[in-house]
Design an enzyme around this catalytic site. Sequence first.
Site, PDB file in Angstrom:
ATOM      1  N   SER A   1       2.891  51.669  29.461  1.00 14.37           N
ATOM      2  CA  SER A   1       2.462  51.860  28.075  1.00 14.37           C
ATOM      3  C   SER A   1       3.162  53.064  27.445  1.00 14.37           C
ATOM      4  O   SER A   1       2.820  53.460  26.337  1.00 14.37           O
ATOM      5  CB  SER A   1       0.935  51.991  27.991  1.00 14.37           C
ATOM      6  OG  SER A   1       0.482  53.081  28.765  1.00 14.37           O
TER       7      SER A   1
ATOM      8  N   HIS B   1      -2.824  47.655  31.470  1.00 12.59           N
ATOM      9  CA  HIS B   1      -3.621  47.222  32.618  1.00 12.59           C
ATOM     10  C   HIS B   1      -3.889  45.730  32.707  1.00 12.59           C
ATOM     11  O   HIS B   1      -4.041  45.196  33.805  1.00 12.59           O
ATOM     12  CB  HIS B   1      -4.981  47.935  32.610  1.00 12.59           C
ATOM     13  CG  HIS B   1      -4.899  49.388  32.961  1.00 12.59           C
ATOM     14  ND1 HIS B   1      -4.686  49.824  34.248  1.00 12.59           N
ATOM     15  CD2 HIS B   1      -4.984  50.509  32.199  1.00 12.59           C
ATOM     16  CE1 HIS B   1      -4.662  51.157  34.268  1.00 12.59           C
ATOM     17  NE2 HIS B   1      -4.827  51.599  33.033  1.00 12.59           N
TER      18      HIS B   1
END
Length: 292
Positions: A201, A141
Amino acid sequence: MAVAPVTYGASTRPPRGDYSTAREDYTCEQSWAAYGAEEHALYARLFQRQVRQMPGHACDEFVHALGQLGSKSEIPRFEDISDKLRRATRWEIVAVPGLIPERAFFSLLANRRFPVTVWLRRPEEFDYIVEPDVFHDLFGHVPLLFNPVFADYMQAFGGGGLKAEGLHALEYLARLYWYTVEFGLIATPRGLRVYGAGILSSAGETVYALTSHKPQRLPFSLERVLRTPYKIDDYQDSYFVIESFAQLFDATAPDFTPIYERVSTSAPLPLNGRLPTERVYPPNALPAGAAA
Ligand code: PHE
Ligand code: CO
């Protein structure tokens, strides 16, 4: 409920999801000194594997900002990243013990504060973890918070979340978060790229989302996304593609109130469905020599 503390290696970190020392806004101390050597080493392994995958997969804005995450060989200190973020986009990151209530989450975003989970996954969870941990939150993020347009989108999202709560529309807004912030794709002159943190991720989904023939890649359309449920335990069936962050920001700027009303009275769309008018983006070609 009592949770067993993480007791591998020299970690003295409180148990995963320990909210006992959290403040009223659910933020807590990172307590950097409590990470053990094994945790730093595991973070470094996760980071190095993912960084290598980013060129050709992640969007340029993400790749360019990765250097801002600081040390690749240990879990960074959140304060160091916040110093850089404040200068770049007036955002900062704050530590949280894990998932937090929606209202607390959206309030933080509305104030340009991004909550980052303090604990790291265990080695058995190297490839897959169901909850966000410090690696997902930081690596996935934080880079795009350095992009001015995306940073503004995230703040607007926070305001939109607080409003959606009052309108009982959080279910719909969660789909927008899912299909953009977590699993969004962006079209570039060199092919599709990923900007969603849930994909970036994950080593497996980074390749799958761009090149597999199984999922469909549809043009982003606000109302379409608000009507599309998602699954949290497997790779996605559908991804939504934006042409630019400005497009995303502009498409989500109007008042959602009438849109929520329409969406709440129409049936949800199938996760893998395609509307008659929808075209699909073809997957990216595999590099020469790679198996399909
Ligand atoms: N425009 C939205 C509303 O009126 C707020 C929002 C902006 C939500 C950006 C998500 C992303 O509710
Ligand atoms: Co996330």
